[in-house]
Motif scaffolding. Sequence first.
Motif: not given
Length: 300
Positions: A190-214
Amino acid sequence: MADFDPVTKAVVPAAGLGTRFLPATKATPKEMLPIVDKPAIQYVVEEAASAGLLDVLMVTGKNKRSIEDHFDRAFELEEALEAKGDEHRLSQVREPASLATLHYVRQGEPKGLGHAVLCAKHHVGDHPFACLLGDDLIDYRDQLLKRMIEVRDTFGGSVIALMEVPKEQVSLYGVATIEPTAEDDVVRVTDLVEKPPADEAPSNWAIIGRYVIDPAVFEVLENTPPGRGGEIQLTDALRTLAARGPDDGGPVHGVLFRGRRYDTGDKLDYLRTVVKFAADREDLAPDFVPWLREFLNEVG
């Protein structure tokens, strides 16, 4: 299952300067640094080919010509090996050229991952595609990319690979806000943020280098201003797509990956990767692992 366009192409951004590996990368692309006896970029192309993606576009930059040479034929070397009767090494030399059909485009300026993906627009066209980053190697036994393509075939839109990381490391990644779906390993992003500070991160599920993109990502990237680091961030474009519906390039789903991932992005992780790969090789492990144990005992 809905009738979505099939994923047949892969894009591999390989234009980075490799500054964390200087001076080795002054004249050698970081993607060509060996993981034991095979350059890291070959593992990435093998992964794409294993998932059925035989049309691969490399987004390169200056001083990257050796990548093209690696995936081309080397007739003089092949003739020399053939004359010696060295069939094993001959097959190793020929293998890269037979993995997939490779294409190349240059990223003229280092404007970020989003800009590198945008450089693939004319090759990809109006079709979904996979994007594989060379810093992340995924164990061939885990078949992450195949699973991501299955999820795209089910839900449409874009699919990202997510991996749980320690809270103190979230500032190194793009981080996702997620909702569960009916499938245990699939979430709605539902949302994404690039390199947030640890205390502002919405989760600890991080994007790793694999994408399938529209393919709708290209229009978004063309209108995405520079973000963190002054670069055009792919994460920012995917955040836009995550808010859209299926008729407008959305949504974005994530595959929760709990398999084996090898990070080669810095010196320490690179060394760990080489050791792990060597310890997993049937031809090396019987001698290498006992030596490694002995060495570790010596250094305490």
